[in-house]
Design a protein around this motif. Structure first.
Motif, PDB file in Angstrom:
ATOM      1  N   ALA A 123       0.830  -1.207   0.000  1.00  0.00           N
ATOM      2  CA  ALA A 123       0.000   0.000   0.000  1.00  0.00           C
ATOM      3  C   ALA A 123       0.863   1.256   0.000  1.00  0.00           C
ATOM      4  O   ALA A 123       0.558   2.232  -0.699  1.00  0.00           O
ATOM      5  CB  ALA A 123      -0.939   0.000   1.208  1.00  0.00           C
ATOM      6  N   LEU A 124       1.951   1.242   0.762  1.00  0.00           N
ATOM      7  CA  LEU A 124       2.854   2.391   0.800  1.00  0.00           C
ATOM      8  C   LEU A 124       3.500   2.617  -0.558  1.00  0.00           C
ATOM      9  O   LEU A 124       3.577   3.752  -1.037  1.00  0.00           O
ATOM     10  CB  LEU A 124       3.918   2.191   1.880  1.00  0.00           C
ATOM     11  N   ALA A 125       3.937   1.548  -1.195  1.00  0.00           N
ATOM     12  CA  ALA A 125       4.559   1.664  -2.520  1.00  0.00           C
ATOM     13  C   ALA A 125       3.579   2.260  -3.525  1.00  0.00           C
ATOM     14  O   ALA A 125       3.946   3.155  -4.297  1.00  0.00           O
ATOM     15  CB  ALA A 125       5.046   0.295  -2.993  1.00  0.00           C
ATOM     16  N   HIS A 126       2.353   1.788  -3.497  1.00  0.00           N
ATOM     17  CA  HIS A 126       1.333   2.310  -4.419  1.00  0.00           C
ATOM     18  C   HIS A 126       1.076   3.793  -4.164  1.00  0.00           C
ATOM     19  O   HIS A 126       1.031   4.600  -5.095  1.00  0.00           O
ATOM     20  CB  HIS A 126       0.043   1.504  -4.278  1.00  0.00           C
ATOM     21  N   LEU A 133       1.705   9.565  -5.573  1.00  0.00           N
ATOM     22  CA  LEU A 133       2.081  10.911  -5.148  1.00  0.00           C
ATOM     23  C   LEU A 133       3.210  11.487  -6.002  1.00  0.00           C
ATOM     24  O   LEU A 133       3.190  12.669  -6.355  1.00  0.00           O
ATOM     25  CB  LEU A 133       2.511  10.911  -3.677  1.00  0.00           C
ATOM     26  N   MET A 134       4.204  10.668  -6.304  1.00  0.00           N
ATOM     27  CA  MET A 134       5.381  11.174  -7.018  1.00  0.00           C
ATOM     28  C   MET A 134       5.127  11.368  -8.514  1.00  0.00           C
ATOM     29  O   MET A 134       5.841  12.116  -9.164  1.00  0.00           O
ATOM     30  CB  MET A 134       6.578  10.251  -6.805  1.00  0.00           C
ATOM     31  N   HIS A 135       4.112  10.719  -9.050  1.00  0.00           N
ATOM     32  CA  HIS A 135       3.842  10.845 -10.483  1.00  0.00           C
ATOM     33  C   HIS A 135       2.616  11.692 -10.792  1.00  0.00           C
ATOM     34  O   HIS A 135       2.286  11.892 -11.951  1.00  0.00           O
ATOM     35  CB  HIS A 135       3.702   9.459 -11.116  1.00  0.00           C
ATOM     36  N   ASP A 136       1.948  12.180  -9.770  1.00  0.00           N
ATOM     37  CA  ASP A 136       0.737  12.973  -9.960  1.00  0.00           C
ATOM     38  C   ASP A 136       1.018  14.430  -9.611  1.00  0.00           C
ATOM     39  O   ASP A 136       1.205  14.763  -8.453  1.00  0.00           O
ATOM     40  CB  ASP A 136      -0.384  12.426  -9.079  1.00  0.00           C
ATOM     41  N   GLY A 137       1.086  15.264 -10.608  1.00  0.00           N
ATOM     42  CA  GLY A 137       1.330  16.675 -10.373  1.00  0.00           C
ATOM     43  C   GLY A 137       2.803  17.005 -10.352  1.00  0.00           C
ATOM     44  O   GLY A 137       3.652  16.183 -10.693  1.00  0.00           O
ATOM     45  N   LEU A 193      10.662   4.814   0.785  1.00  0.00           N
ATOM     46  CA  LEU A 193      10.767   6.277   0.867  1.00  0.00           C
ATOM     47  C   LEU A 193      12.013   6.777   0.142  1.00  0.00           C
ATOM     48  O   LEU A 193      11.950   7.775  -0.587  1.00  0.00           O
ATOM     49  CB  LEU A 193      10.799   6.726   2.334  1.00  0.00           C
ATOM     50  N   VAL A 194      13.130   6.102   0.326  1.00  0.00           N
ATOM     51  CA  VAL A 194      14.367   6.506  -0.350  1.00  0.00           C
ATOM     52  C   VAL A 194      14.219   6.371  -1.858  1.00  0.00           C
ATOM     53  O   VAL A 194      14.633   7.262  -2.612  1.00  0.00           O
ATOM     54  CB  VAL A 194      15.571   5.695   0.178  1.00  0.00           C
ATOM     55  N   ASN A 195      13.610   5.294  -2.312  1.00  0.00           N
ATOM     56  CA  ASN A 195      13.389   5.122  -3.757  1.00  0.00           C
ATOM     57  C   ASN A 195      12.497   6.222  -4.317  1.00  0.00           C
ATOM     58  O   ASN A 195      12.762   6.750  -5.403  1.00  0.00           O
ATOM     59  CB  ASN A 195      12.788   3.746  -4.058  1.00  0.00           C
ATOM     60  N   ALA A 196      11.439   6.579  -3.592  1.00  0.00           N
ATOM     61  CA  ALA A 196      10.558   7.656  -4.033  1.00  0.00           C
ATOM     62  C   ALA A 196      11.303   8.988  -4.046  1.00  0.00           C
ATOM     63  O   ALA A 196      11.135   9.798  -4.965  1.00  0.00           O
ATOM     64  CB  ALA A 196       9.324   7.735  -3.135  1.00  0.00           C
ATOM     65  N   TYR A 197      12.137   9.216  -3.047  1.00  0.00           N
ATOM     66  CA  TYR A 197      12.960  10.427  -2.991  1.00  0.00           C
ATOM     67  C   TYR A 197      13.857  10.511  -4.226  1.00  0.00           C
ATOM     68  O   TYR A 197      13.913  11.543  -4.903  1.00  0.00           O
ATOM     69  CB  TYR A 197      13.794  10.399  -1.714  1.00  0.00           C
TER      70      TYR A 197
END
Length: 93
Positions: free
Chosen positions: A14-17, A22-26, A48-52
């Motif tokens: 769920a966190l990954a999704h 969040l990172m690809h929207d806007g 979190l690090v990967n998303a960062y």
């Protein structure tokens, strides 16, 4: 965006999704409030690090605020303090 509870292996899908959305929207930076997070493990931290890192490729910033002691210590141990939004939070007590 506020997160709560335990961010661990069970919460990882769920966190990954959520982070992908969040990172690809806007184009705004993403600030995650972790004040209600009771526990975070290495799996969640890795997400979190990967998303960062992914956001940085597109000029977006992901940061965490209001981290509890356990989360701050985890960030320090793996040298991931770059996720902290505020320099004051970078001091692990």
């Amino acid at each position: 965006m506020a997160l709560a509870g335990e961010l661990d292996l069970a919460a990882a899908p769920a966190l990954a999704h959520m982070l992908t959305e969040l990172m690809h929207d806007g184009d705004a930076d993403v600030i995650l409030d972790l004040s209600e997070v009771e526990f975070m493990d290495g799996v969640a931290l890795g997400l979190l690090v990967n998303a960062y890192d992914e956001g940085a490729k597109f000029g977006r910033r992901l940061a965490v605020v209001n981290c509890g002691r356990q989360v701050r210590r985890l960030l320090a141990v793996v040298e991931a303090e770059r996720l902290l939004a505020d320099r004051e939070e970078r001091r692990v007590g």
